[in-house]
Structures are given as C-alpha cells and as structure tokens.
Enzyme design. Sequence first.
Site, PDB file in Angstrom:
ATOM      1  CE  LYS A 274      -3.773  -2.434   2.347  1.00 19.22           C
ATOM      2  NZ  LYS A 274      -4.544  -2.714   3.564  1.00 19.22           N
TER       3      LYS A 274
ATOM      4  CD  GLN B  67      -3.419  -4.284   6.705  1.00 19.19           C
ATOM      5  OE1 GLN B  67      -3.566  -3.252   6.063  1.00 19.19           O
ATOM      6  NE2 GLN B  67      -3.796  -5.455   6.230  1.00 19.19           N
TER       7      GLN B  67
ATOM      8  CG  ASP C  54      -9.447  -0.103   5.181  1.00 21.21           C
ATOM      9  OD1 ASP C  54      -9.285  -0.581   4.037  1.00 21.21           O
ATOM     10  OD2 ASP C  54      -8.621  -0.250   6.097  1.00 21.21           O
TER      11      ASP C  54
HETATM   12  N1  GUN Z   1      -6.838  -6.921   6.338  1.00 18.98           N
HETATM   13  C1  GUN Z   1      -7.155  -7.678   5.259  1.00 18.98           C
HETATM   14  N2  GUN Z   1      -7.670  -6.907   4.292  1.00 18.98           N
HETATM   15  C2  GUN Z   1      -7.675  -5.642   4.757  1.00 18.98           C
HETATM   16  C3  GUN Z   1      -8.085  -4.397   4.206  1.00 18.98           C
HETATM   17  O1  GUN Z   1      -8.576  -4.281   3.075  1.00 18.98           O
HETATM   18  N3  GUN Z   1      -7.923  -3.327   5.008  1.00 18.98           N
HETATM   19  C4  GUN Z   1      -7.422  -3.412   6.269  1.00 18.98           C
HETATM   20  N4  GUN Z   1      -7.312  -2.303   6.983  1.00 18.98           N
HETATM   21  N5  GUN Z   1      -7.034  -4.549   6.797  1.00 18.98           N
HETATM   22  C5  GUN Z   1      -7.166  -5.652   6.040  1.00 18.98           C
END
Ligand code: GUN
Length: 285
Positions: free
Chosen positions: A49, A93, A116
């Site tokens: 990311k 996350q 998100d």
């Molecule tokens: N853990 C697995 N997929 C995601 C996601 O798309 N965003 C976040 N913040 N955590 C995750």
Amino acid sequence: MIISGKKISQEILGELSEQIKKLESKRAPCLAYILVGNNSASELYVKRKVQACEKVGITVKSNCFDPDVKEQQLLEMISSLNLDPTVDGILVQLPLPPHINVQQIVEAVDPQKDVDGFHPFNIGRLLLGYTPFFVPCTPLGIHELLMRSSIQISHKHVVIMGRSNIVGKPLAALLMQKNTHTNATVTLVHSHTVNTAQITSQADILVCAMGAPLHVKSDMIKKGAVVIDVGINRLHGKLVGDVDFEKVKPQVSQITPVPGGVGPMTIAMLLSNTLRSYQMKAQLA
Ligand code: GUN
C-alpha cells in the site's frame, strides 16, 4: 480469458497519478496507517500500500505499534489523526491482536477519513443505498474490475462465497443496489449453507472469498461463468486463491488469477478513496 487485475490496477494508478499532479493545493493527499504487531502478511500488505501511495504522489504517515499496545493508546492515536487536517485517510490494518476490541477501533475512526469503508456509518449507508463517504476497497475493486472488463452485472445472478465484514457482506450490499451498474440478484453462501455447490453452479458471476485454498472446483461452476477469486492463501510455500485455477479455467468465460487479480485492485481503490477524501475536504474549504 484471464482478467488481469494487475494491468487494470496499473491503469487506475496512472489515472490517479495524473489527477494528483493536477491538484492546485501545496499539500499532497495523505494516508495515515496504523500497524500493530509483526504479522508478516499484514506487514507485506502495508508495504504494498505504501509503495503504491508513493508511486502516485500520496504521502504516507506510518504509525507502528508493539503487539502488546494498549487499546487506549490506539484510540488516542486515532483521535489525533481524526483531528489532523493534513491527514485525509486513516487505515487500521487488520487483524488486530486478540486483546484489542476491533469494533471500538473501527468505530473510533472519523467516517469522513475511513478510507477502508469499515465504519458502521459507511457500511450502513452502503446497505441503505445512501451514498457512503467510502465503499470498502475490495468490493469496490471487484466492481471496478467487472466494469472495466465490460462484464454486465445488472440482471445477473451473483453468488458470493464468504460472509466477512470486509468482503462478502459489503459486496452483497453493493451489487444488489438499485443502480444501472449494479442491480444484481445476489446469493451469499457460507460455511453453514446446505448444498453450496448446487447454488454456486447457478452463478453467472461467482465471487470466492472464504479463505479456503483451492476449494472451488469445476463441478461447482456453471459453464461460461465469470469467476472472481478473492482468496490469498499460502499453500506449500506458494500463493494460491480459493479457486482451483488450472482446473476451472477451461470451462469459464473469464477468471481472475491469484496473485495479480483482486489484490492489486484493493490497493488501487484505497488510493482512490484517499484522493476522494482529499477532494471532499477541498470542496468544503
Ligand atoms: N486486512 C485484510 N484486508 C484488509 C483491508 O482491506 N484493510 C485493512 N485495513 N485490513 C485488512
């Protein structure tokens, strides 16, 4: 035919980069992330990311915490990011360690910085058909992948395997909405569904997001269906999806690979949501 999420996501990153270059403000869009502990998969996702943000010109604020961090400390961090006018998006996350209450954390993020799309305010708006500030990145990425591959969604039977808060539930809400580019008939199956294969065999579009390596076989899929594989599993040291790709490929019309399918689209949508947040603020200023 293989749908390359990698290629489509690169096109989107190029578009975002162009849009960001044209911004008149001195400040670039900014994403702040919170990463707790040393889960190697989470570390890798966050690294991807950050790399993508840097590529398009989004600045990143990193906030890493030890696995034994107190929930209060995370809440204070989120509170200060909520108030920081230079932060457009906040990403926590997941998963978080078991001593942290995920619901408390998700609800602490300002819905207008919730890139998100996990906050109940945004999920609720999505379900109700009111425009949310943000739609969760993986469902949004799947929708974009289908649109850019000229796959019709309206009138189609979409079967979603998996009922996670991150993928299955919001994707069902998104694709069933009364809109030109959604309007799907959605069925969601999960671990307690009876006769799963009978249902998946009726899908025009099958989305597999239950996290079971190579679980979906050819006898579970209708000939000519479109298959979207959201799974990212490590099996004997190799990255595989929820679909038995090689066996399934000959009988479907289109299919996403793992890696290089949905994964890069999720990242592209995170950046798109961050730019959207920045633009929403600029409009208010
Ligand atoms: N853990 C697995 N997929 C995601 C996601 O798309 N965003 C976040 N913040 N955590 C995750």
